[in-house]
Design an enzyme around this catalytic site. Sequence first.
Site, short mmCIF file in Angstrom:
data_model
loop_
_atom_site.label_atom_id
_atom_site.label_comp_id
_atom_site.label_asym_id
_atom_site.label_seq_id
_atom_site.Cartn_x
_atom_site.Cartn_y
_atom_site.Cartn_z
N HIS A 184 21.01 44.34 14.75
CA HIS A 184 21.95 45.32 15.27
C HIS A 184 21.25 46.40 16.09
CE1 HIS A 184 25.26 44.23 12.11
NE2 HIS A 184 25.22 43.39 13.13
N ASP A 195 21.46 49.58 16.53
CA ASP A 195 20.99 50.84 15.96
C ASP A 195 19.75 50.65 15.10
OD1 ASP A 195 22.67 49.48 14.10
OD2 ASP A 195 22.97 51.32 12.95
N HIS A 196 19.27 49.42 15.01
CA HIS A 196 18.04 49.12 14.28
C HIS A 196 16.92 48.62 15.20
CE1 HIS A 196 19.72 49.34 10.10
NE2 HIS A 196 20.82 49.32 10.83
N HIS A 216 25.09 40.91 5.45
CA HIS A 216 25.45 41.83 6.54
C HIS A 216 25.30 41.11 7.87
CE1 HIS A 216 25.98 45.69 8.52
NE2 HIS A 216 24.85 45.53 9.17
N ASP A 251 20.58 47.36 6.07
CA ASP A 251 22.00 47.58 5.78
C ASP A 251 22.53 46.64 4.71
OD1 ASP A 251 21.97 49.51 7.73
OD2 ASP A 251 23.20 48.42 9.17
N HIS A 276 17.13 43.52 10.87
CA HIS A 276 18.18 42.68 11.45
C HIS A 276 18.43 43.12 12.88
CE1 HIS A 276 20.44 46.15 9.95
NE2 HIS A 276 21.50 45.77 10.64
N HIS A 285 21.14 54.24 6.24
CA HIS A 285 22.23 55.15 6.62
C HIS A 285 22.49 56.18 5.53
CE1 HIS A 285 23.67 53.03 10.26
NE2 HIS A 285 23.28 51.93 9.61
#
Length: 264
Positions: free
Chosen positions: A54, A56-57, A118, A137, A52, A175
């Site tokens: 975001h 941090d990905h 998410h 996530d 996805h 995570h």
Amino acid sequence: MDVLAVPAFDDNYLWIIHDGRHAAVVDPGDAVPVLAALQAEGLTLAAILLTHHHADHVGGVLELARSAVSDAFPNIPVYGPAREHSRIKGMTIPLHGNDEVKIASLGLSLQVIDVPGHTLGHIAYYAADQGLLFCGDTLFAGGCGRLFEGTPAQMVQSLTRLASLPGDTQVYCAHEYTLSNLKFAAEVEPGNEALTARILRERARRERGEATVPTSIALERATNPFLRTGEKEILESLQKAGRLAQLDDVSSFAALREWKNTYR
């Protein structure tokens, strides 16, 4: 096939799937630790897989793709969710649910599973022959992702899809949230003996500095409240807390997720 965990930021895991020579990286939010791990292990990057949009990905995609170019892999394919194509710089191969990703150099085949909730376009990658699931996530060890874009109904459907996979499937989420997730799980299902035993095991692992991921589908079915929203004790906990007005899967999931959002 091996899977290497690359810790990043405060609690992220970036995953490297490899055979000792070639590698695919899942959700590289930061290129630096991934490049260091590839060099340390003597691996050549062959593909990048994104779940996805975001940061941090996906934050390391451009640097990683540029740095990993070689004569053997002049154009590193970057796979990701088609519905989020415009939000991910560097994606070259957009994917839909039921697509298949084949990484020839690894002999790896991955089924794409749509898991919105998410985010609206979130996808997961499932290697049936290896028993591996990379779910970003959506599903966490002992929990699930927040609903930033999707609806409770979408997330229920997504989690149901993942929970239907074989029990021995290894779940590589993104995570290290396990202990906080299990603390909440014990709040809503204190009589679950499998959960109590799991908490002791996971605490011991963290005290030794070990990761609690991967988990398994079977363990999540037995201890993750977001896969157990129809269980009597969980429903009673929601009702006692004044959080549940209707007895259906979506309503109980929504109430549970809202409770977790503010739980400390």
